[in-house]
Design a protein around this motif. Structure first.
Motif, PDB file in Angstrom:
ATOM      1  N   GLU A  50     -23.049  22.460  -4.229  1.00 43.92           N
ATOM      2  CA  GLU A  50     -24.042  21.496  -4.674  1.00 43.92           C
ATOM      3  C   GLU A  50     -24.566  21.953  -6.025  1.00 43.92           C
ATOM      4  OE1 GLU A  50     -27.083  21.525  -1.739  1.00 43.92           O
ATOM      5  OE2 GLU A  50     -25.723  21.069  -0.066  1.00 43.92           O
ATOM      6  N   TYR A  51     -24.924  20.976  -6.858  1.00 50.18           N
ATOM      7  CA  TYR A  51     -25.520  21.299  -8.154  1.00 50.18           C
ATOM      8  C   TYR A  51     -26.584  20.266  -8.460  1.00 50.18           C
ATOM      9  CZ  TYR A  51     -25.910  22.691 -13.084  1.00 50.18           C
ATOM     10  OH  TYR A  51     -26.385  23.127 -14.297  1.00 50.18           O
ATOM     11  N   LEU A  52     -27.808  20.723  -8.588  1.00 47.84           N
ATOM     12  CA  LEU A  52     -28.949  19.864  -8.910  1.00 47.84           C
ATOM     13  C   LEU A  52     -29.104  18.727  -7.899  1.00 47.84           C
ATOM     14  CD1 LEU A  52     -28.553  19.640 -12.789  1.00 47.84           C
ATOM     15  CD2 LEU A  52     -30.096  21.114 -11.495  1.00 47.84           C
ATOM     16  N   GLY A  53     -28.901  19.070  -6.632  1.00 45.53           N
ATOM     17  CA  GLY A  53     -29.082  18.085  -5.578  1.00 45.53           C
ATOM     18  C   GLY A  53     -27.922  17.136  -5.391  1.00 45.53           C
ATOM     19  N   ARG A  54     -26.807  17.374  -6.054  1.00 42.43           N
ATOM     20  CA  ARG A  54     -25.618  16.533  -5.912  1.00 42.43           C
ATOM     21  C   ARG A  54     -24.491  17.346  -5.293  1.00 42.43           C
ATOM     22  NH1 ARG A  54     -29.671  13.501  -7.885  1.00 42.43           N
ATOM     23  NH2 ARG A  54     -28.973  11.385  -8.312  1.00 42.43           N
ATOM     24  N   LYS A  55     -23.844  16.764  -4.300  1.00 44.81           N
ATOM     25  CA  LYS A  55     -22.687  17.425  -3.704  1.00 44.81           C
ATOM     26  C   LYS A  55     -21.496  17.337  -4.653  1.00 44.81           C
ATOM     27  CE  LYS A  55     -23.821  16.963   1.214  1.00 44.81           C
ATOM     28  NZ  LYS A  55     -23.851  18.425   1.416  1.00 44.81           N
ATOM     29  N   ILE A  56     -20.807  18.433  -4.799  1.00 41.24           N
ATOM     30  CA  ILE A  56     -19.626  18.486  -5.654  1.00 41.24           C
ATOM     31  C   ILE A  56     -18.408  18.412  -4.741  1.00 41.24           C
ATOM     32  CG2 ILE A  56     -18.413  19.764  -7.423  1.00 41.24           C
ATOM     33  CD1 ILE A  56     -21.230  18.772  -8.211  1.00 41.24           C
ATOM     34  N   GLY A  57     -17.856  17.199  -4.637  1.00 41.33           N
ATOM     35  CA  GLY A  57     -16.704  16.978  -3.778  1.00 41.33           C
ATOM     36  C   GLY A  57     -15.412  16.884  -4.557  1.00 41.33           C
ATOM     37  N   SER A  58     -14.373  16.408  -3.874  1.00 40.56           N
ATOM     38  CA  SER A  58     -13.045  16.352  -4.496  1.00 40.56           C
ATOM     39  C   SER A  58     -13.018  15.405  -5.690  1.00 40.56           C
ATOM     40  CB  SER A  58     -11.999  15.927  -3.466  1.00 40.56           C
ATOM     41  OG  SER A  58     -12.318  14.641  -2.933  1.00 40.56           O
ATOM     42  N   ARG A  59     -13.766  14.288  -5.598  1.00 41.00           N
ATOM     43  CA  ARG A  59     -13.762  13.337  -6.701  1.00 41.00           C
ATOM     44  C   ARG A  59     -14.385  13.945  -7.954  1.00 41.00           C
ATOM     45  NH1 ARG A  59     -16.585   7.425  -6.380  1.00 41.00           N
ATOM     46  NH2 ARG A  59     -18.381   8.748  -5.842  1.00 41.00           N
ATOM     47  N   GLU A  60     -15.515  14.626  -7.804  1.00 40.48           N
ATOM     48  CA  GLU A  60     -16.173  15.239  -8.952  1.00 40.48           C
ATOM     49  C   GLU A  60     -15.304  16.337  -9.566  1.00 40.48           C
ATOM     50  OE1 GLU A  60     -18.884  12.965  -6.702  1.00 40.48           O
ATOM     51  OE2 GLU A  60     -17.733  14.697  -6.003  1.00 40.48           O
ATOM     52  N   ILE A  61     -14.626  17.106  -8.719  1.00 39.93           N
ATOM     53  CA  ILE A  61     -13.773  18.184  -9.228  1.00 39.93           C
ATOM     54  C   ILE A  61     -12.552  17.613  -9.952  1.00 39.93           C
ATOM     55  CG2 ILE A  61     -12.201  20.020  -8.503  1.00 39.93           C
ATOM     56  CD1 ILE A  61     -15.104  20.840  -8.738  1.00 39.93           C
ATOM     57  N   ARG A  62     -12.024  16.497  -9.496  1.00 41.84           N
ATOM     58  CA  ARG A  62     -10.899  15.880 -10.208  1.00 41.84           C
ATOM     59  C   ARG A  62     -11.313  15.466 -11.613  1.00 41.84           C
ATOM     60  NH1 ARG A  62      -9.536  13.436  -5.185  1.00 41.84           N
ATOM     61  NH2 ARG A  62     -10.681  11.541  -5.761  1.00 41.84           N
TER      62      ARG A  62
ATOM     63  N   ALA B 212     -20.217  24.029 -15.555  1.00 42.61           N
ATOM     64  CA  ALA B 212     -21.161  24.409 -14.494  1.00 42.61           C
ATOM     65  C   ALA B 212     -20.731  23.821 -13.157  1.00 42.61           C
ATOM     66  CB  ALA B 212     -22.567  23.940 -14.860  1.00 42.61           C
ATOM     67  N   VAL B 213     -20.214  22.604 -13.175  1.00 42.03           N
ATOM     68  CA  VAL B 213     -19.689  21.993 -11.943  1.00 42.03           C
ATOM     69  C   VAL B 213     -18.530  22.822 -11.409  1.00 42.03           C
ATOM     70  CG1 VAL B 213     -18.458  19.977 -11.052  1.00 42.03           C
ATOM     71  CG2 VAL B 213     -20.484  19.666 -12.479  1.00 42.03           C
ATOM     72  N   ILE B 214     -17.629  23.253 -12.295  1.00 40.40           N
ATOM     73  CA  ILE B 214     -16.510  24.100 -11.883  1.00 40.40           C
ATOM     74  C   ILE B 214     -17.020  25.417 -11.307  1.00 40.40           C
ATOM     75  CG2 ILE B 214     -14.488  25.370 -12.705  1.00 40.40           C
ATOM     76  CD1 ILE B 214     -13.945  22.443 -12.717  1.00 40.40           C
ATOM     77  N   ALA B 215     -18.014  26.018 -11.976  1.00 40.51           N
ATOM     78  CA  ALA B 215     -18.562  27.297 -11.518  1.00 40.51           C
ATOM     79  C   ALA B 215     -19.202  27.166 -10.137  1.00 40.51           C
ATOM     80  CB  ALA B 215     -19.587  27.818 -12.528  1.00 40.51           C
ATOM     81  N   VAL B 216     -19.933  26.083  -9.902  1.00 41.12           N
ATOM     82  CA  VAL B 216     -20.552  25.854  -8.597  1.00 41.12           C
ATOM     83  C   VAL B 216     -19.475  25.683  -7.527  1.00 41.12           C
ATOM     84  CG1 VAL B 216     -21.864  24.165  -7.266  1.00 41.12           C
ATOM     85  CG2 VAL B 216     -22.702  24.910  -9.489  1.00 41.12           C
ATOM     86  N   PHE B 217     -18.419  24.981  -7.865  1.00 42.22           N
ATOM     87  CA  PHE B 217     -17.318  24.777  -6.923  1.00 42.22           C
ATOM     88  C   PHE B 217     -16.659  26.116  -6.570  1.00 42.22           C
ATOM     89  CE2 PHE B 217     -12.825  23.768  -6.011  1.00 42.22           C
ATOM     90  CZ  PHE B 217     -13.003  22.937  -4.919  1.00 42.22           C
ATOM     91  N   VAL B 218     -16.418  26.948  -7.584  1.00 42.21           N
ATOM     92  CA  VAL B 218     -15.818  28.269  -7.351  1.00 42.21           C
ATOM     93  C   VAL B 218     -16.733  29.109  -6.463  1.00 42.21           C
ATOM     94  CG1 VAL B 218     -15.151  30.436  -8.456  1.00 42.21           C
ATOM     95  CG2 VAL B 218     -14.464  28.258  -9.462  1.00 42.21           C
ATOM     96  N   ALA B 219     -18.036  29.083  -6.731  1.00 38.75           N
ATOM     97  CA  ALA B 219     -18.986  29.837  -5.913  1.00 38.75           C
ATOM     98  C   ALA B 219     -18.990  29.331  -4.478  1.00 38.75           C
ATOM     99  CB  ALA B 219     -20.382  29.735  -6.513  1.00 38.75           C
ATOM    100  N   GLY B 220     -18.880  28.016  -4.302  1.00 32.34           N
ATOM    101  CA  GLY B 220     -18.821  27.460  -2.958  1.00 32.34           C
ATOM    102  C   GLY B 220     -17.600  27.917  -2.193  1.00 32.34           C
ATOM    103  N   LEU B 221     -16.461  28.009  -2.883  1.00 27.00           N
ATOM    104  CA  LEU B 221     -15.250  28.505  -2.241  1.00 27.00           C
ATOM    105  C   LEU B 221     -15.401  29.957  -1.803  1.00 27.00           C
ATOM    106  CD1 LEU B 221     -12.452  27.002  -4.547  1.00 27.00           C
ATOM    107  CD2 LEU B 221     -13.159  26.199  -2.282  1.00 27.00           C
ATOM    108  N   MET B 222     -16.131  30.732  -2.614  1.00 30.63           N
ATOM    109  CA  MET B 222     -16.295  32.156  -2.305  1.00 30.63           C
ATOM    110  C   MET B 222     -17.076  32.377  -1.014  1.00 30.63           C
ATOM    111  SD  MET B 222     -17.118  33.810  -6.043  1.00 30.63           S
ATOM    112  CE  MET B 222     -15.882  33.875  -7.336  1.00 30.63           C
TER     113      MET B 222
END
Length: 563
Positions: free
Chosen positions: A400-412, A384-394
């Motif tokens: 963001e997911y559940l009030g948390r920003k998904i940054g480079s550290r989370e994606i790594r 789900a984190v990956i999916a949110v990141f992909v949607a953000g790129l689009m």
């Protein structure tokens, strides 16, 4: 009623029963993990390990507790097997050899339950009940604890980075969830005809004359937790195809229910703990869509595969128990490989080429539909984190997911989680395939371990490492894995495939818990909507499909197209 309508009815009935228990069980488990009270038996357990259950743990402390507890489990189970020959109540069975003892210890502690031995002829009652059954409980509880830690990372209202207390999560998951549910499951299994006794080996007569040896045992109690904890394995070598473990169609459906009930219900636990049950429904919808789709495809390929013999029999019946039929066997095979269970009621190696490929693909998806107890939920949340990141790129916005920003550290952390298992599977499969061919002798007995040739032989090796690294435990069974090479490398794959992902999950959980929640804006992706559930399904299938497609093309796809 014909076999196809009967199979469809079984699938619909299973979905309906799972839907009925989803809410009450999910809410109950959320209450267990949010409770601040300790039962007397739980306080006794905390004193035994010297733990303070009310002390919060950050990701480092939580991870160290997980690894220390699991390492102790590997050592104790290894020693128990090595001493079996001198232990009372071992039915006269000898001690287990070093390579197999390591493999089995790694297998049961990692919630894999891969068995390269005949259960009733290798493990006595002491090891079965005092070692293997205990790990069936606690290894499942470890997976649930790690999942709950990740959920707390999303739900944290403070930025202190605390994820709860591992010892409290472990004990509560065992005492309040797994033990009572396994007790009830064992009673129901006994009612359907599964045996439960402490009888040793005894001889019975055969219809053709002459004696035959049969083993008794505390089967129903171990069968209940092996399915409920998505452990797999089996008291007998024939696993859930053995009539003492799975005597009829009703027991077969009950065992499938036990496999699926906690992983599906944990999505409700997730929604309740993060304060939005709709978020849990979105995850549930993605899991259910993949599970139902795989079940339908498996039934189609097993019922309608070409060939005059298969058509005359009404389906691919080779390797399947007639008391379950194609429908029950397909439903069991799909459910056990989409979770980390590994129990089997049929011979997966005898499935059609495409059917065998579906069992492989189910594991290659990461076993997230609904996945193992705990591991399925945290695996789907990583996706789900990956999916949110992909949607953000689009759309060009910060994801963001559940009030948390998904940054480079989370994606790594999420990317490392995704890459660990494929790396283990593909590297070890390639190495074993290459070294099993003449003139190499490093695999000696493993060079003759494969009972088939060409595409199916490759599929057997690929299946073994896919099963081990994904902590499934089932096998194509045409591969003789009881060699030093396979016992050792599969054991390593099981341990790394279990605990390396946990490292990245807890790292991600800690990173999320250290953030302050951010409010929703007009640009925030609504992750409780059907659109996100569809995106999550697509991400799950594409990420794994693109990774494993070349290997699948060399094995089950080539076999299926050639048949």
């Amino acid at each position: 009623m014909g076999p196809v309508p009967s199979a469809a009815l079984q699938l619909l009935a299973m979905a309906a029963v799972l839907g009925l228990v989803h809410r009450p069980l999910g809410d109950y488990m959320a209450g267990v993990y949010r409770s601040h009270k300790h039962l007397r038996v739980e306080r006794w357990a905390y004193r035994c390990v010297g733990a303070d259950p009310d002390r919060g743990m950050r990701r480092g402390a939580y991870l160290r507790a997980v690894l220390a507890f699991s390492l102790a489990g590997v050592i104790l189970l290894y020693v128990l097997q090595r001493l079996q020959g001198v232990l009372p109540g071992s039915s006269g069975l000898a001690s287990v050899g070093p390579a197999q003892a390591f493999n089995t210890a790694a297998s049961f502690v990692s919630n894999t339950n891969w068995q390269s031995y005949a259960g009733e002829r290798t493990m006595g009652a002491v090891v079965q009940a005092g070692g293997l059954a205990v790990q069936n409980f606690v290894s499942a509880a470890v997976g649930m604890a790690v999942a709950v830690a990740l959920v707390r990372g999303f739900a944290a209202s403070r930025d202190d980075g605390e994820l709860g207390n591992f010892w409290a999560d472990l004990v509560r998951g065992t005492v309040r969830i797994l033990l009572p549910m396994a007790f009830a499951g064992a009673i129901l299994l006994v009612a359907t005809g599964v045996i439960q006794n402490f009888a040793g080996v005894h001889e019975v007569g055969q219809f053709t004359g002459g004696p035959q040896q049969w083993n008794g045992g505390a089967v129903a109690s171990q069968e209940a937790i092996k399915e409920l904890g998505t452990n797999g394995g089996g008291y007998f070598n024939a696993n859930s195809a053995h009539p003492f473990e799975n005597p009829n169609g009703l027991s077969n459906l009950l065992e499938i229910f036990l496999i699926l009930v906690i992983p599906f219900s944990l999505t409700r636990t997730f929604g309740t703990m993060v304060g939005s049950v709709r978020q849990g429904y979105a995850i549930l919808a993605a899991m259910a869509a993949i599970w139902i789709g795989f079940c339908a495809l498996m039934m189609w390929t097993e019922f309608h595969h070409g060939g005059p013999a298969l058509q005359a029999a009404g389906g691919a019946l080779e390797g399947k128990e007639t008391r379950f039929g194609v429908g029950g066997s397909s439903l069991f095979a799909t459910s056990t490989t989409l979770t980390s269970t590994g129990a089997v009621d049929s011979f997966h190696s005898s499935f059609t080429g495409f059917g065998g490929g579906l069992t492989l693909l189910g594991m290659m998806l990461g076993e997230v539909a609904p996945g193992g107890v705990g591991s399925g939920l945290y695996g789907m949340l990583v996706l789900a984190v990956i999916a949110v990141f992909v949607a953000g790129l689009m759309v060009g916005r910060t994801p963001e997911y559940l009030g948390r920003k998904i940054g480079s550290r989370e994606i790594r952390f999420a990317a490392l989680y995704i890459l660990v298992t494929p790396a283990l599977v593909l590297v070890l499969t390639a190495l074993s395939t290459a070294l099993a061919s003449p003139p190499h002798s490093v695999l000696n007995s493993a060079a003759t371990a494969v009972s088939h040739s060409h595409a199916h032989a490759f599929s057997e090796i690929l299946y073994a490492y896919t099963s081990a690294a994904n902590n499934n435990g089932s096998a194509f069974a045409g591969l003789n894995a009881d060699t030093d090479w396979y016992n050792t490398t599969l054991g390593i794959a099981m341990l790394l495939g279990r605990f390396l992902p946990m490292v990245f999950v807890l790292a991600l959980a800690g990173s999320l818990a250290e953030q302050r929640p951010v409010p929703e804006t007009a640009g925030t992706l609504r992750t409780h909507k059907p659109l996100f559930a569809s995106l999550l399904v697509g991400t799950t299938v594409l990420v794994s499909g693109l990774t494993y497609f070349p290997a699948l093309a060399l094995g089950p796809l080539a076999e299926g197209l050639a048949s």
